[in-house]
Design an enzyme around this catalytic site. Structure first.
Site, PDB file in Angstrom:
ATOM      1  N   SER A  12      -6.882   4.132  -1.321  1.00  0.00           N
ATOM      2  CA  SER A  12      -7.810   4.973  -2.427  1.00  0.00           C
ATOM      3  C   SER A  12      -8.908   5.634  -1.716  1.00  0.00           C
ATOM      4  O   SER A  12      -9.308   6.358  -2.393  1.00  0.00           O
ATOM      5  CB  SER A  12      -8.589   3.686  -3.061  1.00  0.00           C
ATOM      6  OG  SER A  12      -9.296   2.827  -2.436  1.00  0.00           O
ATOM      7  N   SER A  13      -8.935   5.609  -0.487  1.00  0.00           N
ATOM      8  CA  SER A  13     -10.000   6.374   0.248  1.00  0.00           C
ATOM      9  C   SER A  13      -9.775   6.466   1.561  1.00  0.00           C
ATOM     10  O   SER A  13      -8.824   5.816   2.235  1.00  0.00           O
ATOM     11  CB  SER A  13     -11.418   6.024  -0.028  1.00  0.00           C
ATOM     12  OG  SER A  13     -11.558   4.739   0.859  1.00  0.00           O
TER      13      SER A  13
END
Length: 216
Positions: A12-13
Site C-alpha cells: 500500500s505504500s
C-alpha cells in the site's frame, strides 16, 4: 502457444515490504521478469505495473496473487478485475492463500460455482470490514465526544495486510505474535480486531449456507 506465468504484487505504500509476496512468487517459479510490483494504495486501479502486466497477458496464461485483496479494496473492484482477467482476457488466476480460488481446478459447473461463491464472500468481507471499521470508529468517537472526551489524532486504521495475516494465523501458517508484528499492531489489539473479523466471516458463511439451503 506455451502458457506464460506471471505474478502480481501490491503493497500500500513505499514503506511496506513486498518480500513476503515476492517469496511466494519465487516458490512457484514465477520468472523474475514476469513479476509486477506496485507500491501504492488500492483505492483505484491506475497502477502502472498492473496495467503493464495486462498488456502482456494472453488467453491461457497464469497469474499468481497472494491474496484476493491485492486485486482491489472494495467488492465491486475485486469482482471487476476478476472478470477482466478470467473472462475478458481468458487467463487462469491462482490466489495463493485461498486454494479454492484457483481457476485451473474444478472447471466443471460445481467447481465454478464454489469458486464464484468463495470470491463473492471474500471480496464482500474485504469491503465490509473496512466499512465497519470506519463506522465503529465514527460511532465510538461520537459517543466519547458526547461524554466530553477530547481527542488528538484519529485512531490508526487497520493495515492492508490485516485480513491476510489473520487468515494465515487461523490456518496455522503464522503465530499470533508474528501476525501482530507483520501488521505493526500490539498483540492485544491484533487479537481483539481478529476476533471481530472472524465473527463477521462466520456470519457471512452462515448466511451463504442458509441461501444455499433455500435454493436447493
Amino acid at each position: 502457444m506455451l502458457q506464460k506465468i506471471y505474478g502480481y504484487i501490491r503493497v500500500s505504500s513505499q514503506d511496506q515490504n513486498e518480500d513476503r509476496q515476492l517469496m511466494a512468487m519465487q516458490e512457484r517459479n514465477v520468472p523474475a521478469g514476469q513479476i509486477y510490483i506496485d507500491k501504492q494504495s488500492g483505492k483505484d486501479f491506475n497502477r502502472k505495473k498492473y496495467q503493464r502486466m495486462l498488456k502482456k497477458l494472453r488467453a491461457g496464461d497464469l497469474v499468481y496473487i497472494l491474496s484476493i485483496d491485492r486485486l482491489g479494496r472494495n467488492y465491486e473492484e475485486i469482482q471487476q478485475q476478476w472478470r477482466r482477467l478470467t473472462k475478458e482476457i481468458g487467463v487462469d488466476v491462482c490466489v495463493i492463500d485461498m486454494p479454492l480460488l484457483d481457476t485451473r481446478q474444478g472447471k466443471d459447473l460445481m467447481g465454478t460455482f464454489i469458486a464464484d461463491l468463495v470470491l463473492q464472500i471474500l471480496s464482500f468481507v474485504a469491503e465490509s470490514e473496512r466499512h465497519n471499521i470506519h463506522k465503529r470508529q465514527a460511532e465510538g468517537i461520537a459517543a466519547a465526544r458526547a461524554r466530553g472526551v477530547k481527542f488528538g489524532r484519529p485512531p490508526k486504521p487497520l493495515p492492508d495486510v490485516f485480513d491476510n495475516a489473520c487468515r494465515r494465523w487461523w490456518m496455522g501458517k503464522l503465530s499470533c505474535a508474528a501476525a501482530a508484528r507483520e501488521c505493526d499492531m500490539a498483540l492485544t489489539t491484533f487479537r481483539y480486531q481478529a476476533a471481530k473479523l472472524r465473527e463477521e466471516y462466520e456470519e457471512l458463511i452462515r448466511k451463504a449456507a442458509e441461501n444455499w439451503d433455500v435454493l436447493y
